[in-house]
Scaffold this motif. Sequence first.
Motif, PDB file in Angstrom:
ATOM      1  N   ASP A 115      38.913  -6.989   5.408  1.00 34.02           N
ATOM      2  CA  ASP A 115      39.657  -8.129   4.860  1.00 34.02           C
ATOM      3  C   ASP A 115      39.113  -9.445   5.406  1.00 34.02           C
ATOM      4  N   ALA A 116      38.821  -9.487   6.716  1.00 31.45           N
ATOM      5  CA  ALA A 116      38.270 -10.709   7.304  1.00 31.45           C
ATOM      6  C   ALA A 116      36.913 -11.032   6.705  1.00 31.45           C
ATOM      7  N   PHE A 117      36.119 -10.014   6.439  1.00 26.99           N
ATOM      8  CA  PHE A 117      34.840 -10.226   5.767  1.00 26.99           C
ATOM      9  C   PHE A 117      35.068 -10.815   4.383  1.00 26.99           C
ATOM     10  N   THR A 118      35.904 -10.143   3.588  1.00 30.00           N
ATOM     11  CA  THR A 118      36.078 -10.516   2.186  1.00 30.00           C
ATOM     12  C   THR A 118      36.693 -11.895   2.038  1.00 30.00           C
ATOM     13  N   GLN A 119      37.642 -12.215   2.893  1.00 32.45           N
ATOM     14  CA  GLN A 119      38.300 -13.512   2.776  1.00 32.45           C
ATOM     15  C   GLN A 119      37.336 -14.664   2.981  1.00 32.45           C
ATOM     16  N   SER A 120      36.392 -14.525   3.910  1.00 35.19           N
ATOM     17  CA  SER A 120      35.452 -15.611   4.164  1.00 35.19           C
ATOM     18  C   SER A 120      34.216 -15.543   3.274  1.00 35.19           C
ATOM     19  N   TRP A 121      33.862 -14.351   2.850  1.00 35.52           N
ATOM     20  CA  TRP A 121      32.665 -14.187   2.026  1.00 35.52           C
ATOM     21  C   TRP A 121      32.958 -14.398   0.549  1.00 35.52           C
ATOM     22  N   GLY A 122      34.178 -14.060   0.136  1.00 44.01           N
ATOM     23  CA  GLY A 122      34.539 -14.202  -1.269  1.00 44.01           C
ATOM     24  C   GLY A 122      34.269 -12.958  -2.088  1.00 44.01           C
ATOM     25  N   GLY A 123      33.970 -11.862  -1.449  1.00 41.72           N
ATOM     26  CA  GLY A 123      33.701 -10.618  -2.152  1.00 41.72           C
ATOM     27  C   GLY A 123      33.494  -9.499  -1.162  1.00 41.72           C
ATOM     28  N   PRO A 124      33.319  -8.277  -1.652  1.00 39.19           N
ATOM     29  CA  PRO A 124      33.170  -7.128  -0.751  1.00 39.19           C
ATOM     30  C   PRO A 124      31.776  -7.082  -0.130  1.00 39.19           C
ATOM     31  N   PRO A 125      31.613  -6.300   0.937  1.00 34.68           N
ATOM     32  CA  PRO A 125      30.295  -6.180   1.568  1.00 34.68           C
ATOM     33  C   PRO A 125      29.335  -5.347   0.739  1.00 34.68           C
ATOM     34  N   ASP A 126      28.048  -5.631   0.890  1.00 32.29           N
ATOM     35  CA  ASP A 126      27.021  -4.822   0.229  1.00 32.29           C
ATOM     36  C   ASP A 126      26.809  -3.492   0.937  1.00 32.29           C
ATOM     37  N   HIS A 127      27.165  -3.416   2.199  1.00 33.91           N
ATOM     38  CA  HIS A 127      26.990  -2.188   2.958  1.00 33.91           C
ATOM     39  C   HIS A 127      27.955  -2.201   4.136  1.00 33.91           C
ATOM     40  N   ILE A 128      28.088  -1.052   4.763  1.00 37.80           N
ATOM     41  CA  ILE A 128      28.811  -0.941   6.032  1.00 37.80           C
ATOM     42  C   ILE A 128      27.931  -0.170   7.005  1.00 37.80           C
ATOM     43  N   ASP A 129      27.790  -0.704   8.195  1.00 36.76           N
ATOM     44  CA  ASP A 129      27.170   0.027   9.294  1.00 36.76           C
ATOM     45  C   ASP A 129      28.034  -0.200  10.529  1.00 36.76           C
ATOM     46  N   GLY A 130      27.534   0.137  11.706  1.00 36.73           N
ATOM     47  CA  GLY A 130      28.376   0.011  12.889  1.00 36.73           C
ATOM     48  C   GLY A 130      27.669  -0.680  14.034  1.00 36.73           C
ATOM     49  N   HIS A 131      28.374  -1.588  14.689  1.00 33.88           N
ATOM     50  CA  HIS A 131      27.858  -2.180  15.918  1.00 33.88           C
ATOM     51  C   HIS A 131      27.673  -1.067  16.936  1.00 33.88           C
ATOM     52  N   GLN A 132      26.485  -0.985  17.512  1.00 37.75           N
ATOM     53  CA  GLN A 132      26.113   0.079  18.443  1.00 37.75           C
ATOM     54  C   GLN A 132      26.230   1.456  17.783  1.00 37.75           C
ATOM     55  N   HIS A 133      26.090   1.463  16.450  1.00 39.89           N
ATOM     56  CA  HIS A 133      26.017   2.701  15.656  1.00 39.89           C
ATOM     57  C   HIS A 133      27.298   3.524  15.732  1.00 39.89           C
ATOM     58  N   VAL A 134      28.436   2.874  15.981  1.00 37.04           N
ATOM     59  CA  VAL A 134      29.680   3.634  16.131  1.00 37.04           C
ATOM     60  C   VAL A 134      30.133   4.260  14.818  1.00 37.04           C
ATOM     61  N   HIS A 135      29.609   3.793  13.692  1.00 40.04           N
ATOM     62  CA  HIS A 135      30.016   4.361  12.405  1.00 40.04           C
ATOM     63  C   HIS A 135      29.593   5.812  12.248  1.00 40.04           C
ATOM     64  N   GLN A 136      28.727   6.301  13.154  1.00 42.33           N
ATOM     65  CA  GLN A 136      28.278   7.682  13.090  1.00 42.33           C
ATOM     66  C   GLN A 136      29.213   8.646  13.831  1.00 42.33           C
ATOM     67  N   LEU A 137      30.099   8.146  14.660  1.00 40.83           N
ATOM     68  CA  LEU A 137      30.862   8.997  15.564  1.00 40.83           C
ATOM     69  C   LEU A 137      31.976   9.743  14.829  1.00 40.83           C
ATOM     70  N   PRO A 138      32.225  11.006  15.219  1.00 42.66           N
ATOM     71  CA  PRO A 138      33.354  11.730  14.631  1.00 42.66           C
ATOM     72  C   PRO A 138      34.666  11.023  14.933  1.00 42.66           C
ATOM     73  N   GLY A 139      35.501  10.965  13.905  1.00 44.76           N
ATOM     74  CA  GLY A 139      36.746  10.223  14.020  1.00 44.76           C
ATOM     75  C   GLY A 139      36.626   8.816  13.482  1.00 44.76           C
ATOM     76  N   ILE A 140      35.384   8.319  13.374  1.00 46.45           N
ATOM     77  CA  ILE A 140      35.120   6.987  12.823  1.00 46.45           C
ATOM     78  C   ILE A 140      34.392   7.102  11.492  1.00 46.45           C
ATOM     79  N   ARG A 141      33.423   8.017  11.416  1.00 48.66           N
ATOM     80  CA  ARG A 141      32.607   8.153  10.204  1.00 48.66           C
ATOM     81  C   ARG A 141      33.457   8.498   8.990  1.00 48.66           C
ATOM     82  N   GLU A 142      34.534   9.248   9.181  1.00 45.23           N
ATOM     83  CA  GLU A 142      35.392   9.604   8.052  1.00 45.23           C
ATOM     84  C   GLU A 142      36.011   8.350   7.426  1.00 45.23           C
TER      85      GLU A 142
END
Length: 299
Positions: free
Chosen positions: A120-147
């Motif tokens: 929401d913070a991204f979209t409100q300032s950008w004016g649209g959705p993100p082109d991609h999602i990744d993770g700071h320090q690759h946390v988007h790969q971790l079980p419990g987060i990747r889902e």
Amino acid sequence: MTETSPTRLVLCADDYGLAPGVDAAIRDLIAAGRLTATSVMSLCPHWRPDAAALRELKDKADVGLHFTLTDQPPLGPMPLLAPNGRLPPLGRLMGWAYRGKLNGAAVRAEIRAELSRQLDAFTQSWGGPPDHIDGHQHVHQLPGIREAVVDALAALNSALPGAPAGAYVRLCGEPVAAILRRGVAVPKTLLIGGLGGGLTRMARARGIPANSRFAGVYDFAGKRPFAELMPRFLDGLDGGSGSRPLIMVHPGLPDAELRRVDSLVEPRRAEYDYLRGPEFAALLERRAIRLTRFAGFAL
């Protein structure tokens, strides 16, 4: 004589929003055609004031969410992950993930709520959705987060079925043989790549677009100039038809705020100087590499 087709490559700068000097460096490199993507830390206070300047370059680069669950204050209450108002360091979060402590319903709800707030913070300032999602320090790969990340991407793509490529996810895996041949931060690269098998399988099962190759990991110690590292990152990234390579970088211009919030300072300057300079341009030409946005892989 048949002319060789160029290798297309997404070059993505992480950490937009972390500090004014990081944001200025990333914008300058996008404007110069030396970056084709950036990932935004939308929970950082510099994202909102620096979003407008980045919007002026929206046709030149993908802009995505750098989902952050370490070291920063979250955007909302997280009594389980951030009981004192600050997210845990990476080592602690990884330990929790692989001991199953992120699997409970309550902590998963916290993660999903924070991801929603950062989106929401991204979209409100950008004016649209993100082109991609990744993770700071690759946390988007971790079980419990990747889902949560895969569900968010699937929802974005369902809401925008006409998008050229769909919102994509960064995968961090590389063939072991390629990592060994590259010879750069081998243990660290193997660890980061090894964490991503579950995310890769989930993204494929859900039809989430993703890069097919990945590079850019090093130890930030400055023992080897960045000018020596980039050619190694480019080695072997052309996997032929259907290859979608992505390299992450961390350029920045050191300032007082960067020094206050992050330990990675001078390596950011070194990356910026190299990426902005003629040596990098010559390398791209010599290797027949064309920097592209993710949708450019389909051309």
